[in-house]
Design a protein around this motif. Structure first.
Motif, mmCIF file in Angstrom:
data_model
loop_
_atom_site.group_PDB
_atom_site.id
_atom_site.type_symbol
_atom_site.label_atom_id
_atom_site.label_comp_id
_atom_site.label_asym_id
_atom_site.label_seq_id
_atom_site.Cartn_x
_atom_site.Cartn_y
_atom_site.Cartn_z
ATOM 1 N N ASN A 33 46.840 64.549 -11.806
ATOM 2 C CA ASN A 33 48.043 63.901 -11.285
ATOM 3 C C ASN A 33 47.761 62.484 -10.781
ATOM 4 O O ASN A 33 48.666 61.656 -10.695
ATOM 5 N N PHE A 34 46.503 62.193 -10.462
ATOM 6 C CA PHE A 34 46.131 60.921 -9.860
ATOM 7 C C PHE A 34 45.563 59.941 -10.889
ATOM 8 O O PHE A 34 45.049 58.887 -10.531
ATOM 9 N N SER A 35 45.675 60.265 -12.171
ATOM 10 C CA SER A 35 44.985 59.490 -13.204
ATOM 11 C C SER A 35 45.407 58.026 -13.251
ATOM 12 O O SER A 35 44.558 57.122 -13.300
ATOM 13 N N ARG A 36 46.718 57.762 -13.233
ATOM 14 C CA ARG A 36 47.187 56.383 -13.357
ATOM 15 C C ARG A 36 46.743 55.527 -12.161
ATOM 16 O O ARG A 36 46.291 54.396 -12.319
ATOM 17 N N GLY A 74 29.706 61.799 -9.129
ATOM 18 C CA GLY A 74 29.265 61.309 -7.835
ATOM 19 C C GLY A 74 30.322 61.420 -6.759
ATOM 20 O O GLY A 74 30.010 61.482 -5.564
ATOM 21 N N VAL A 75 31.599 61.444 -7.175
ATOM 22 C CA VAL A 75 32.732 61.513 -6.244
ATOM 23 C C VAL A 75 33.752 62.494 -6.822
ATOM 24 O O VAL A 75 33.939 62.564 -8.040
ATOM 25 N N PHE A 76 34.427 63.233 -5.962
ATOM 26 C CA PHE A 76 35.446 64.194 -6.379
ATOM 27 C C PHE A 76 36.752 63.858 -5.684
ATOM 28 O O PHE A 76 36.839 63.873 -4.457
ATOM 29 N N LEU A 77 37.786 63.526 -6.473
ATOM 30 C CA LEU A 77 39.133 63.306 -5.961
ATOM 31 C C LEU A 77 39.995 64.465 -6.443
ATOM 32 O O LEU A 77 40.416 64.500 -7.599
ATOM 33 N N ALA A 78 40.244 65.412 -5.572
ATOM 34 C CA ALA A 78 40.945 66.639 -5.936
ATOM 35 C C ALA A 78 42.442 66.516 -5.682
ATOM 36 O O ALA A 78 42.912 65.556 -5.071
ATOM 37 N N ALA A 79 43.181 67.530 -6.142
ATOM 38 C CA ALA A 79 44.618 67.596 -5.864
ATOM 39 C C ALA A 79 44.902 68.567 -4.733
ATOM 40 O O ALA A 79 46.052 68.857 -4.434
ATOM 41 N N ASP A 80 43.848 69.080 -4.110
ATOM 42 C CA ASP A 80 44.006 69.912 -2.917
ATOM 43 C C ASP A 80 42.891 69.565 -1.943
ATOM 44 O O ASP A 80 42.053 68.692 -2.213
ATOM 45 N N SER A 81 42.869 70.223 -0.815
ATOM 46 C CA SER A 81 41.786 70.010 0.148
ATOM 47 C C SER A 81 40.799 71.172 0.135
ATOM 48 O O SER A 81 39.664 71.029 0.602
ATOM 49 N N ALA A 82 41.212 72.308 -0.412
ATOM 50 C CA ALA A 82 40.373 73.505 -0.365
ATOM 51 C C ALA A 82 39.087 73.341 -1.168
ATOM 52 O O ALA A 82 37.999 73.696 -0.686
ATOM 53 N N ARG A 83 39.206 72.784 -2.372
ATOM 54 C CA ARG A 83 37.999 72.718 -3.210
ATOM 55 C C ARG A 83 37.000 71.653 -2.761
ATOM 56 O O ARG A 83 35.792 71.900 -2.811
ATOM 57 N N ILE A 166 48.475 69.007 -14.675
ATOM 58 C CA ILE A 166 49.785 68.391 -14.462
ATOM 59 C C ILE A 166 50.114 67.343 -15.527
ATOM 60 O O ILE A 166 51.279 67.095 -15.832
ATOM 61 N N SER A 167 49.103 66.749 -16.139
ATOM 62 C CA SER A 167 49.344 65.783 -17.214
ATOM 63 C C SER A 167 49.901 66.480 -18.449
ATOM 64 O O SER A 167 50.838 65.986 -19.085
ATOM 65 N N GLN A 168 49.338 67.631 -18.792
ATOM 66 C CA GLN A 168 49.851 68.382 -19.938
ATOM 67 C C GLN A 168 51.245 68.917 -19.647
ATOM 68 O O GLN A 168 52.099 68.974 -20.534
ATOM 69 N N THR A 169 51.497 69.274 -18.397
ATOM 70 C CA THR A 169 52.830 69.750 -18.003
ATOM 71 C C THR A 169 53.875 68.665 -18.234
ATOM 72 O O THR A 169 54.952 68.924 -18.795
ATOM 73 N N LEU A 170 53.569 67.447 -17.820
ATOM 74 C CA LEU A 170 54.483 66.326 -18.064
ATOM 75 C C LEU A 170 54.660 66.090 -19.553
ATOM 76 O O LEU A 170 55.777 65.810 -20.027
ATOM 77 N N GLN A 171 53.592 66.222 -20.310
ATOM 78 C CA GLN A 171 53.665 66.026 -21.761
ATOM 79 C C GLN A 171 54.614 67.035 -22.403
ATOM 80 O O GLN A 171 55.377 66.692 -23.318
ATOM 81 N N PHE A 172 54.581 68.282 -21.940
ATOM 82 C CA PHE A 172 55.490 69.303 -22.471
ATOM 83 C C PHE A 172 56.947 68.862 -22.312
ATOM 84 O O PHE A 172 57.772 69.051 -23.220
ATOM 85 N N VAL A 173 57.270 68.284 -21.167
ATOM 86 C CA VAL A 173 58.648 67.865 -20.907
ATOM 87 C C VAL A 173 58.991 66.610 -21.703
ATOM 88 O O VAL A 173 60.064 66.529 -22.330
ATOM 89 N N ASP A 174 58.113 65.642 -21.706
ATOM 90 C CA ASP A 174 58.385 64.386 -22.406
ATOM 91 C C ASP A 174 58.527 64.573 -23.917
ATOM 92 O O ASP A 174 59.241 63.821 -24.577
ATOM 93 N N THR A 175 57.839 65.575 -24.477
ATOM 94 C CA THR A 175 57.915 65.817 -25.923
ATOM 95 C C THR A 175 59.030 66.789 -26.298
ATOM 96 O O THR A 175 59.247 67.054 -27.478
ATOM 97 N N GLY A 176 59.745 67.321 -25.287
ATOM 98 C CA GLY A 176 60.854 68.232 -25.572
ATOM 99 C C GLY A 176 60.438 69.674 -25.774
ATOM 100 O O GLY A 176 61.278 70.518 -26.096
ATOM 101 N N ALA A 185 55.436 63.891 -8.331
ATOM 102 C CA ALA A 185 56.446 62.846 -8.148
ATOM 103 C C ALA A 185 55.917 61.485 -8.589
ATOM 104 O O ALA A 185 56.670 60.653 -9.095
ATOM 105 N N SER A 186 54.628 61.264 -8.431
ATOM 106 C CA SER A 186 54.042 59.983 -8.826
ATOM 107 C C SER A 186 54.152 59.733 -10.324
ATOM 108 O O SER A 186 54.142 58.585 -10.776
ATOM 109 N N GLN A 187 54.269 60.807 -11.119
ATOM 110 C CA GLN A 187 54.358 60.664 -12.571
ATOM 111 C C GLN A 187 55.748 60.231 -13.030
ATOM 112 O O GLN A 187 55.900 59.723 -14.143
ATOM 113 N N VAL A 188 56.749 60.462 -12.198
ATOM 114 C CA VAL A 188 58.134 60.178 -12.603
ATOM 115 C C VAL A 188 58.806 59.256 -11.590
ATOM 116 O O VAL A 188 60.015 59.310 -11.395
ATOM 117 N N LEU A 189 58.024 58.434 -10.952
ATOM 118 C CA LEU A 189 58.514 57.535 -9.917
ATOM 119 C C LEU A 189 59.622 56.640 -10.466
ATOM 120 O O LEU A 189 59.477 56.003 -11.504
#
Length: 245
Positions: A33-36, A74-83, A166-176, A185-189
């Motif tokens: 989700n944080f790729s861009r 060397g660095v991990f940027l996760a989408a949660d805090s647990a991992r 989450i990137s593949q999830t957005l792709q499913f919607v964008d491709t119909g 939310a950052s993907q569809v700002l």
């Protein structure tokens, strides 16, 4: 001539001090989700420091599985805090390096649809709803929690198509392939056909960062962790639709 030469030497010396003694490189594991934003941050960081950043994107759970198998991150940027916290507990990350770099928001996205009432959209006419895998993607977990809170999960489950991240999830919607999807939310700002899900509908999406053991003595990894806390980085993250604690 002598004065001019001395001035040139002083100027040259100041330029040398301003630049890093040597440029290093680091590979950063980044939640999809944080790729861009990560790409923007990496470019800015390299321009300022000379250090090179390689980004490896994926679902948080999948990235953690790689980290636990000694992947060269060397660095991990996760989408949660647990991992990231688990990485510290299990000895894969440096103790005391954990912090929340972004607070994510979930959005219901339906291209070309009236999204003013998310509940009505979910009870309307659609064939498939895209969600990220809740076992590996925190945004998918938040989506399942939202559907459960609305009392709709059991009825909609047969129509769910699962994305690996989450990137593949957005792709499913964008491709119909799916008419609706829960995405970051950052993907569809700025899109009129996306509705931000109220935060009380799901657990907080606190995205944690940590310095991994493989980056413990890497100047580029250490510098990037510090850069993420800078005013410049925070401004980029907030402009992309996140909040920063």
């Amino acid at each position: 001539m002598i004065r001019a030469s001395l001035a040139a030497m002083v100027l040259a010396g100041s330029l040398i001090v301003a630049l890093p003694a040597s440029a290093d490189s680091v590979t950063v594991a980044v939640a999809a989700n944080f790729s861009r934003v990560a790409e923007d941050l990496a470019a800015r960081f390299t321009a300022e420091t000379g250090h090179e950043i390689a980004l490896s994107f994926g679902a948080t759970g999948g990235l953690y599985a790689q980290i636990s198998q000694a992947a060269p991150f060397g660095v991990f940027l996760a989408a949660d805090s647990a991992r990231p916290e688990l990485a510290v507990d299990e000895g894969h990350a440096v103790a005391g390096s954990f912090f929340v770099y972004a607070q994510g928001r979930l959005a219901l996205y339906g291209p070309g649809r009236d999204m003013s009432d998310g509940g009505a959209a979910l009870m309307g006419d659609f064939r498939q709803l895209a969600l990220a895998d809740p076992q590996t993607a925190p945004y998918g977990k938040a989506a399942v929690e939202t559907l459960t809170a609305l009392g709709l999960y059991e009825a909609i489950e047969p129509r769910i198509v699962w994305g690996e991240n989450i990137s593949q999830t957005l792709q499913f919607v964008d491709t119909g392939n799916a008419e609706l999807g829960f995405v970051a939310a950052s993907q569809v700002l700025g899109k009129a056909d996306a509705l931000i899900v109220p935060e009380e509908m799901h657990s907080p999406i606190a995205q944690g960062a940590v310095l991994l053991k493989q980056g413990e003595s890497n100047p580029a990894a250490i510098a990037f962790i510090e850069f993420l806390k800078s005013d410049q980085a925070v401004a980029l993250i907030e402009a992309a639709g996140y909040s920063v604690p």
